[in-house]
Design a protein around this motif. Sequence first.
Motif, PDB file in Angstrom:
ATOM      1  N   GLY A 143      31.694  23.370  26.883  1.00  0.00           N
ATOM      2  CA  GLY A 143      32.938  23.272  27.639  1.00  0.00           C
ATOM      3  C   GLY A 143      33.402  24.577  28.265  1.00  0.00           C
ATOM      4  O   GLY A 143      34.472  24.630  28.864  1.00  0.00           O
ATOM      5  N   ILE A 144      32.605  25.648  28.104  1.00  0.00           N
ATOM      6  CA  ILE A 144      32.977  26.941  28.685  1.00  0.00           C
ATOM      7  C   ILE A 144      31.893  27.381  29.657  1.00  0.00           C
ATOM      8  O   ILE A 144      30.754  26.935  29.572  1.00  0.00           O
ATOM      9  CB  ILE A 144      33.200  28.025  27.601  1.00  0.00           C
ATOM     10  CG1 ILE A 144      31.938  28.224  26.746  1.00  0.00           C
ATOM     11  CG2 ILE A 144      34.361  27.661  26.702  1.00  0.00           C
ATOM     12  CD1 ILE A 144      31.436  29.620  26.755  1.00  0.00           C
ATOM     13  N   LYS A 199      41.338  33.480  35.419  1.00  0.00           N
ATOM     14  CA  LYS A 199      41.889  32.160  35.092  1.00  0.00           C
ATOM     15  C   LYS A 199      42.177  31.339  36.354  1.00  0.00           C
ATOM     16  O   LYS A 199      42.191  30.121  36.303  1.00  0.00           O
ATOM     17  CB  LYS A 199      43.174  32.299  34.269  1.00  0.00           C
ATOM     18  CG  LYS A 199      42.924  32.710  32.830  1.00  0.00           C
ATOM     19  CD  LYS A 199      44.217  32.816  32.047  1.00  0.00           C
ATOM     20  CE  LYS A 199      44.752  31.434  31.763  1.00  0.00           C
ATOM     21  NZ  LYS A 199      45.759  31.386  30.698  1.00  0.00           N
ATOM     22  N   GLU A 200      42.403  32.014  37.481  1.00  0.00           N
ATOM     23  CA  GLU A 200      42.705  31.324  38.730  1.00  0.00           C
ATOM     24  C   GLU A 200      41.465  30.779  39.426  1.00  0.00           C
ATOM     25  O   GLU A 200      41.577  29.911  40.288  1.00  0.00           O
ATOM     26  CB  GLU A 200      43.461  32.273  39.673  1.00  0.00           C
ATOM     27  CG  GLU A 200      44.834  32.641  39.165  1.00  0.00           C
ATOM     28  CD  GLU A 200      45.491  33.746  39.983  1.00  0.00           C
ATOM     29  OE1 GLU A 200      44.879  34.240  40.955  1.00  0.00           O
ATOM     30  OE2 GLU A 200      46.624  34.123  39.644  1.00  0.00           O
ATOM     31  N   HIS A 201      40.280  31.282  39.067  1.00  0.00           N
ATOM     32  CA  HIS A 201      39.035  30.793  39.674  1.00  0.00           C
ATOM     33  C   HIS A 201      38.691  29.413  39.118  1.00  0.00           C
ATOM     34  O   HIS A 201      38.996  29.113  37.965  1.00  0.00           O
ATOM     35  CB  HIS A 201      37.873  31.744  39.382  1.00  0.00           C
ATOM     36  CG  HIS A 201      38.034  33.086  40.016  1.00  0.00           C
ATOM     37  ND1 HIS A 201      37.347  34.183  39.586  1.00  0.00           N
ATOM     38  CD2 HIS A 201      38.800  33.513  41.041  1.00  0.00           C
ATOM     39  CE1 HIS A 201      37.679  35.229  40.310  1.00  0.00           C
ATOM     40  NE2 HIS A 201      38.565  34.847  41.197  1.00  0.00           N
ATOM     41  N   LYS A 202      38.043  28.607  39.924  1.00  0.00           N
ATOM     42  CA  LYS A 202      37.594  27.298  39.451  1.00  0.00           C
ATOM     43  C   LYS A 202      36.513  27.486  38.402  1.00  0.00           C
ATOM     44  O   LYS A 202      35.716  28.417  38.466  1.00  0.00           O
ATOM     45  CB  LYS A 202      37.028  26.481  40.613  1.00  0.00           C
ATOM     46  CG  LYS A 202      38.073  25.940  41.539  1.00  0.00           C
ATOM     47  CD  LYS A 202      37.444  25.048  42.575  1.00  0.00           C
ATOM     48  CE  LYS A 202      38.515  24.511  43.508  1.00  0.00           C
ATOM     49  NZ  LYS A 202      37.939  23.637  44.515  1.00  0.00           N
ATOM     50  N   ASP A 228      36.514  26.305  30.854  1.00  0.00           N
ATOM     51  CA  ASP A 228      37.333  27.219  30.067  1.00  0.00           C
ATOM     52  C   ASP A 228      36.590  28.528  29.802  1.00  0.00           C
ATOM     53  O   ASP A 228      35.382  28.640  30.000  1.00  0.00           O
ATOM     54  CB  ASP A 228      37.745  26.563  28.751  1.00  0.00           C
ATOM     55  CG  ASP A 228      38.776  25.457  28.960  1.00  0.00           C
ATOM     56  OD1 ASP A 228      39.531  25.525  29.957  1.00  0.00           O
ATOM     57  OD2 ASP A 228      38.821  24.532  28.138  1.00  0.00           O
ATOM     58  N   ILE A 229      37.347  29.520  29.336  1.00  0.00           N
ATOM     59  CA  ILE A 229      36.860  30.879  29.119  1.00  0.00           C
ATOM     60  C   ILE A 229      36.915  31.168  27.618  1.00  0.00           C
ATOM     61  O   ILE A 229      37.953  30.984  26.977  1.00  0.00           O
ATOM     62  CB  ILE A 229      37.749  31.881  29.884  1.00  0.00           C
ATOM     63  CG1 ILE A 229      37.723  31.565  31.385  1.00  0.00           C
ATOM     64  CG2 ILE A 229      37.317  33.313  29.595  1.00  0.00           C
ATOM     65  CD1 ILE A 229      38.834  32.247  32.173  1.00  0.00           C
ATOM     66  N   VAL A 251      46.268  34.116  26.404  1.00  0.00           N
ATOM     67  CA  VAL A 251      45.452  33.306  25.497  1.00  0.00           C
ATOM     68  C   VAL A 251      46.159  31.973  25.354  1.00  0.00           C
ATOM     69  O   VAL A 251      47.340  31.914  25.034  1.00  0.00           O
ATOM     70  CB  VAL A 251      45.270  33.980  24.127  1.00  0.00           C
ATOM     71  CG1 VAL A 251      44.468  33.083  23.186  1.00  0.00           C
ATOM     72  CG2 VAL A 251      44.594  35.335  24.282  1.00  0.00           C
ATOM     73  N   ASP A 252      45.430  30.888  25.626  1.00  0.00           N
ATOM     74  CA  ASP A 252      46.027  29.551  25.604  1.00  0.00           C
ATOM     75  C   ASP A 252      45.823  28.818  24.287  1.00  0.00           C
ATOM     76  O   ASP A 252      46.651  27.998  23.902  1.00  0.00           O
ATOM     77  CB  ASP A 252      45.426  28.710  26.738  1.00  0.00           C
ATOM     78  CG  ASP A 252      45.651  29.360  28.083  1.00  0.00           C
ATOM     79  OD1 ASP A 252      46.798  29.367  28.550  1.00  0.00           O
ATOM     80  OD2 ASP A 252      44.676  29.899  28.658  1.00  0.00           O
TER      81      ASP A 252
END
Length: 181
Positions: A48-49, A105-108, A111-112, A130-131
């Motif tokens: 997922g990253i 975070k703004e780039h398509k 997740d990171i 950090v989310d």
Amino acid sequence: MGIMARKVILYLAQSLDGFIAEPDGSTAWLGALGSSAADDAYQRFYAGIDCVLMGRKTYQRALRLAGSYPYSDKESYVFSTNLHDTDDPTTVVAGNVPAFVRKLKEHKGKDIWLVGGADIFTELLEANLVDELIITVAPVLLGDGISLVASGIQNVNLHLSKVEKLDQLTALHYDVCGSNK
């Protein structure tokens, strides 16, 4: 409907007494636990990253453990002021860490993954970048070692969103609510 920003997720394991590594940086204790459920959870997370972030010490530790860079299939950034060149597809970033991550975070993309580095984690957490935290707690007491966060962190509110039993390990999923300054 707006574009959903990529999430920065700290994903790591720690001992029951809160250490992410032994004082010398070793995580051999983690490999000795051998959990197929934890391995499966890691593979799901990894799928997922598409981007990996880490500090210099975490990067050098990963190279020592794996023998070569283990995340070469992902966009990778190492934050360091004294590491200048790598032999793998990693980009070294020496500037303002929060500003760099904010743009990232703004780039398509997916997740990171914030792999590690207590100083980097603390700096990004205090900048509200950090989310989510996914902390897998291992049933081992180290007594001493490297802490999850750098000292001096401000009060940060977390919301427990999920608990997973992974054999003898427990994965705790927290959403970051922000600092309580």
